[in-house]
Design a protein around this motif. Structure first.
Motif, PDB file in Angstrom:
ATOM      1  N   PHE A 321       0.828  -1.214   0.000  1.00  0.00           N
ATOM      2  CA  PHE A 321       0.000   0.000   0.000  1.00  0.00           C
ATOM      3  C   PHE A 321       0.863   1.264   0.000  1.00  0.00           C
ATOM      4  CE2 PHE A 321      -2.513  -3.297   2.198  1.00  0.00           C
ATOM      5  CZ  PHE A 321      -3.605  -3.352   1.327  1.00  0.00           C
ATOM      6  N   ARG A 322       2.003   1.191  -0.661  1.00  0.00           N
ATOM      7  CA  ARG A 322       2.946   2.316  -0.630  1.00  0.00           C
ATOM      8  C   ARG A 322       2.404   3.571  -1.301  1.00  0.00           C
ATOM      9  NH1 ARG A 322       5.116  -1.703  -3.748  1.00  0.00           N
ATOM     10  NH2 ARG A 322       5.218  -1.356  -6.010  1.00  0.00           N
ATOM     11  N   LYS A 323       1.427   3.432  -2.189  1.00  0.00           N
ATOM     12  CA  LYS A 323       0.864   4.592  -2.883  1.00  0.00           C
ATOM     13  C   LYS A 323      -0.249   5.264  -2.090  1.00  0.00           C
ATOM     14  CE  LYS A 323       1.958   2.840  -7.504  1.00  0.00           C
ATOM     15  NZ  LYS A 323       1.419   2.476  -8.852  1.00  0.00           N
ATOM     16  N   GLU A 324      -0.592   4.676  -0.937  1.00  0.00           N
ATOM     17  CA  GLU A 324      -1.656   5.237  -0.105  1.00  0.00           C
ATOM     18  C   GLU A 324      -1.055   5.884   1.141  1.00  0.00           C
ATOM     19  OE1 GLU A 324      -5.032   2.624   0.364  1.00  0.00           O
ATOM     20  OE2 GLU A 324      -4.419   1.423  -1.363  1.00  0.00           O
ATOM     21  N   LYS A 325      -1.908   6.384   2.016  1.00  0.00           N
ATOM     22  CA  LYS A 325      -1.437   7.062   3.207  1.00  0.00           C
ATOM     23  C   LYS A 325      -0.734   6.080   4.139  1.00  0.00           C
ATOM     24  CE  LYS A 325      -5.737   6.473   5.817  1.00  0.00           C
ATOM     25  NZ  LYS A 325      -6.822   7.147   6.554  1.00  0.00           N
ATOM     26  N   PRO A 326       0.108   6.573   5.076  1.00  0.00           N
ATOM     27  CA  PRO A 326       0.809   5.675   6.007  1.00  0.00           C
ATOM     28  C   PRO A 326      -0.157   4.793   6.775  1.00  0.00           C
ATOM     29  CG  PRO A 326       1.707   7.899   6.137  1.00  0.00           C
ATOM     30  CD  PRO A 326       0.494   7.983   5.266  1.00  0.00           C
ATOM     31  N   LEU A 327       0.287   3.592   7.099  1.00  0.00           N
ATOM     32  CA  LEU A 327      -0.571   2.632   7.781  1.00  0.00           C
ATOM     33  C   LEU A 327      -0.849   3.024   9.230  1.00  0.00           C
ATOM     34  CD1 LEU A 327       0.854  -0.753   6.430  1.00  0.00           C
ATOM     35  CD2 LEU A 327      -1.187   0.471   5.684  1.00  0.00           C
ATOM     36  N   PHE A 328       0.071   3.773   9.861  1.00  0.00           N
ATOM     37  CA  PHE A 328      -0.100   4.156  11.269  1.00  0.00           C
ATOM     38  C   PHE A 328      -0.043   5.663  11.416  1.00  0.00           C
ATOM     39  CE2 PHE A 328       2.416   0.079  11.573  1.00  0.00           C
ATOM     40  CZ  PHE A 328       1.327  -0.720  11.879  1.00  0.00           C
ATOM     41  N   ASN A 329      -0.846   6.188  12.341  1.00  0.00           N
ATOM     42  CA  ASN A 329      -0.680   7.589  12.736  1.00  0.00           C
ATOM     43  C   ASN A 329       0.331   7.652  13.874  1.00  0.00           C
ATOM     44  OD1 ASN A 329      -2.064   6.982  15.208  1.00  0.00           O
ATOM     45  ND2 ASN A 329      -4.033   7.289  14.167  1.00  0.00           N
ATOM     46  N   TRP A 330       0.635   8.841  14.358  1.00  0.00           N
ATOM     47  CA  TRP A 330       1.686   8.984  15.365  1.00  0.00           C
ATOM     48  C   TRP A 330       1.330   8.273  16.670  1.00  0.00           C
ATOM     49  CZ3 TRP A 330       0.783  11.036  20.142  1.00  0.00           C
ATOM     50  CH2 TRP A 330      -0.396  11.774  20.313  1.00  0.00           C
ATOM     51  N   MET A 331       0.046   8.293  17.033  1.00  0.00           N
ATOM     52  CA  MET A 331      -0.375   7.666  18.279  1.00  0.00           C
ATOM     53  C   MET A 331      -0.216   6.141  18.213  1.00  0.00           C
ATOM     54  SD  MET A 331      -4.107   7.885  20.152  1.00  0.00           S
ATOM     55  CE  MET A 331      -4.896   7.000  18.794  1.00  0.00           C
ATOM     56  N   GLU A 332      -0.613   5.560  17.072  1.00  0.00           N
ATOM     57  CA  GLU A 332      -0.481   4.114  16.899  1.00  0.00           C
ATOM     58  C   GLU A 332       0.977   3.694  16.871  1.00  0.00           C
ATOM     59  OE1 GLU A 332      -4.600   3.828  14.197  1.00  0.00           O
ATOM     60  OE2 GLU A 332      -2.599   3.867  13.265  1.00  0.00           O
ATOM     61  N   THR A 333       1.803   4.490  16.210  1.00  0.00           N
ATOM     62  CA  THR A 333       3.236   4.194  16.164  1.00  0.00           C
ATOM     63  C   THR A 333       3.839   4.224  17.560  1.00  0.00           C
ATOM     64  OG1 THR A 333       3.397   5.169  13.948  1.00  0.00           O
ATOM     65  CG2 THR A 333       5.452   4.900  15.187  1.00  0.00           C
ATOM     66  N   PHE A 334       3.484   5.240  18.327  1.00  0.00           N
ATOM     67  CA  PHE A 334       3.995   5.372  19.696  1.00  0.00           C
ATOM     68  C   PHE A 334       3.565   4.188  20.552  1.00  0.00           C
ATOM     69  CE2 PHE A 334       3.575   6.886  24.092  1.00  0.00           C
ATOM     70  CZ  PHE A 334       4.853   7.382  24.312  1.00  0.00           C
ATOM     71  N   TYR A 335       2.312   3.768  20.377  1.00  0.00           N
ATOM     72  CA  TYR A 335       1.795   2.643  21.163  1.00  0.00           C
ATOM     73  C   TYR A 335       2.542   1.353  20.839  1.00  0.00           C
ATOM     74  CZ  TYR A 335      -1.228  -1.146  22.708  1.00  0.00           C
ATOM     75  OH  TYR A 335      -1.691  -2.301  23.280  1.00  0.00           O
ATOM     76  N   LEU A 336       2.710   1.054  19.558  1.00  0.00           N
ATOM     77  CA  LEU A 336       3.377  -0.182  19.159  1.00  0.00           C
ATOM     78  C   LEU A 336       4.841  -0.190  19.579  1.00  0.00           C
ATOM     79  CD1 LEU A 336       1.826  -0.759  15.615  1.00  0.00           C
ATOM     80  CD2 LEU A 336       1.288  -1.967  17.733  1.00  0.00           C
ATOM     81  N   LEU A 337       5.503   0.949  19.468  1.00  0.00           N
ATOM     82  CA  LEU A 337       6.898   1.030  19.905  1.00  0.00           C
ATOM     83  C   LEU A 337       7.017   0.836  21.414  1.00  0.00           C
ATOM     84  CD1 LEU A 337       8.248   3.998  17.723  1.00  0.00           C
ATOM     85  CD2 LEU A 337       8.754   1.553  17.464  1.00  0.00           C
TER      86      LEU A 337
END
Length: 398
Positions: A321-337
């Motif tokens: 899905f590289r042509k679409e928007k990022p899979l995670f927003n900043w909140m989701e990224t922070f949570y997973l990390l």
């Protein structure tokens, strides 16, 4: 890469994936196993040594037979193979019996039964839309889905380390869904009914199956597609039953994470939004399984396997899905990390604190609460996605 390209034409890549994960399962044979190993050994002994009338009443062991009849007969059939490995494992009074031959038989029985799961994955992959096809084999939706299903980290540690028989049960479920994809409704319904007679925990999915089958098969005038559209106005025929089933499964996540995660893999290669939900669900859910493997030798195994699977899942779906928007927003990224520091605290810091003796449950509590947040978030995100798509679909129809 050239080898992969050649394999694409012949279809050998799927066989290679299946063979590879089977070899990995064989390498996991000597690892730790839970009390479920003794549970199933006792069920082998019960069904082999006693008449049918006593199967559900035998209580020599605390691990009494409490699965539906089909699973009891499954154990009965296995027991007639087990007797050629070690007859002593079939003695009801040999509590906690575990010989090397018993271990090999139990482990290989799980691996062998995964043949049904492999077949079901292949059938599901045939139903995947081939429009979004990359130049390379590794970018093709069917290849990505095959890896996500066959190399499922959760199944690997729950079935082939912890010890259970979820693989072939998931195979029945996936095969049932594949038949719905193929509009073979009666076969899909039959397979699901068989699944219920193997393991009762799938019962809470029955209402979703019932509603879908009523609208897509029973209440039609030879127009299954129009009926499906009336129930799921903005979802394709494939997405309808999956979304309905997933909703039910996420409600029962505490006991059935594996079922919802396996099911959601089918949607993850279809839309970027579904891929995002899948990655949050599977990453958080897989980490929630870590407490099942609490012995030191398995620590590096579970961390390494999860890292490899998670990195592949995220990278492959991002590429798709590289042509679409990022899979995670900043909140989701922070949570997973945040799962990284949580693991460091639970496995490497807490054991050296004074709380280890007085409050040994703290790591499990932290893991459960943290993962519950992620799963609840995935559940709400799924339903919001369905509602928004429904509203858009009605607007377009008008």
């Amino acid at each position: 890469m050239a080898a992969l390209t050649i394999a694409t034409g012949t279809g050998n890549w799927f066989s290679a994936l299946a063979l590879g994960v089977t070899l990995l399962k064989c390498l996991l044979i000597p690892t730790y196993h839970s009390t479920d190993f003794e549970v199933h050994r006792n069920w082998l002994a019960i069904t082999h040594s006693l008449p049918i009338s006593q199967w559900y009443y035998e209580a020599t062991s605390e691990w009494t037979l409490d699965y539906p009849p089909f699973f009891a007969w499954f154990e009965y059939i296995l027991s007639h193979v087990a007797k050629y490995f070690d007859q002593e494992m079939l003695n009801v009074h040999n509590l906690n019996y575990s010989s090397s031959r018993t271990l090999l038989f139990q482990r290989f029985s799980v691996i062998f039964m995964d043949v049904l799961f492999v077949y079901a994955v292949r059938e599901c992959c045939k139903c995947i839309d081939g429009k979004k096809v990359g130049k390379e084999l590794t970018e093709k939706p069917k290849f990505i889905l095959s890896v996500l299903l066959l190399w499922n980290f959760g199944l690997l540690i729950v079935d082939h380390i912890h010890f259970q028989y979820n693989g072939f049960l998931f195979g029945l479920m996936l095969l049932s869904i594949a038949r719905l994809f193929q509009k073979r409704h009666m076969e899909g319904a039959f397979l699901f009914a068989v699944l219920l007679h193997f393991k009762h925990i799938y019962l809470y999915v029955a209402p979703a199956y019932g509603v879908y089958l009523l609208r897509s098969y029973c209440f039609t005038a030879n127009k299954p597609e129009s009926a499906a559209s009336s129930l799921f106005p903005t979802l394709s025929f494939q997405e309808g039953p999956l979304s309905c089933i997933l909703g039910s499964k996420l409600l029962g996540f505490v006991q059935c994470f594996g079922q919802s995660a396996v099911c959601h893999r089918l949607l993850s290669v279809g839309k970027a939004g579904d891929a995002s939900i899948f990655l949050i669900l599977t990453t958080t859910g897989h980490y929630s399984l870590f407490p099942l493997l609490f012995t030191a030798p398995e620590l590096p195994i579970k961390i390494l396997l999860m890292l490899l699977f998670t990195i592949y899942s995220i990278s492959s779906l991002k590429t798709l899905f590289r042509k679409e928007k990022p899979l995670f927003n900043w909140m989701e990224t922070f949570y997973l990390l945040g799962l990284g520091p949580l693991e460091v605290c639970c496995e490497f810091v807490f054991p050296f604190t004074s709380w280890k003796v007085k409050y040994p449950f703290i790591p499990l509590l932290l893991t459960s609460v943290y993962c519950a947040v992620g799963i609840t978030y995935a559940w709400f995100k799924l339903y919001v996605s369905v509602l928004i798509d429904s509203a858009i679909g009605k607007t377009k129809k008008q």
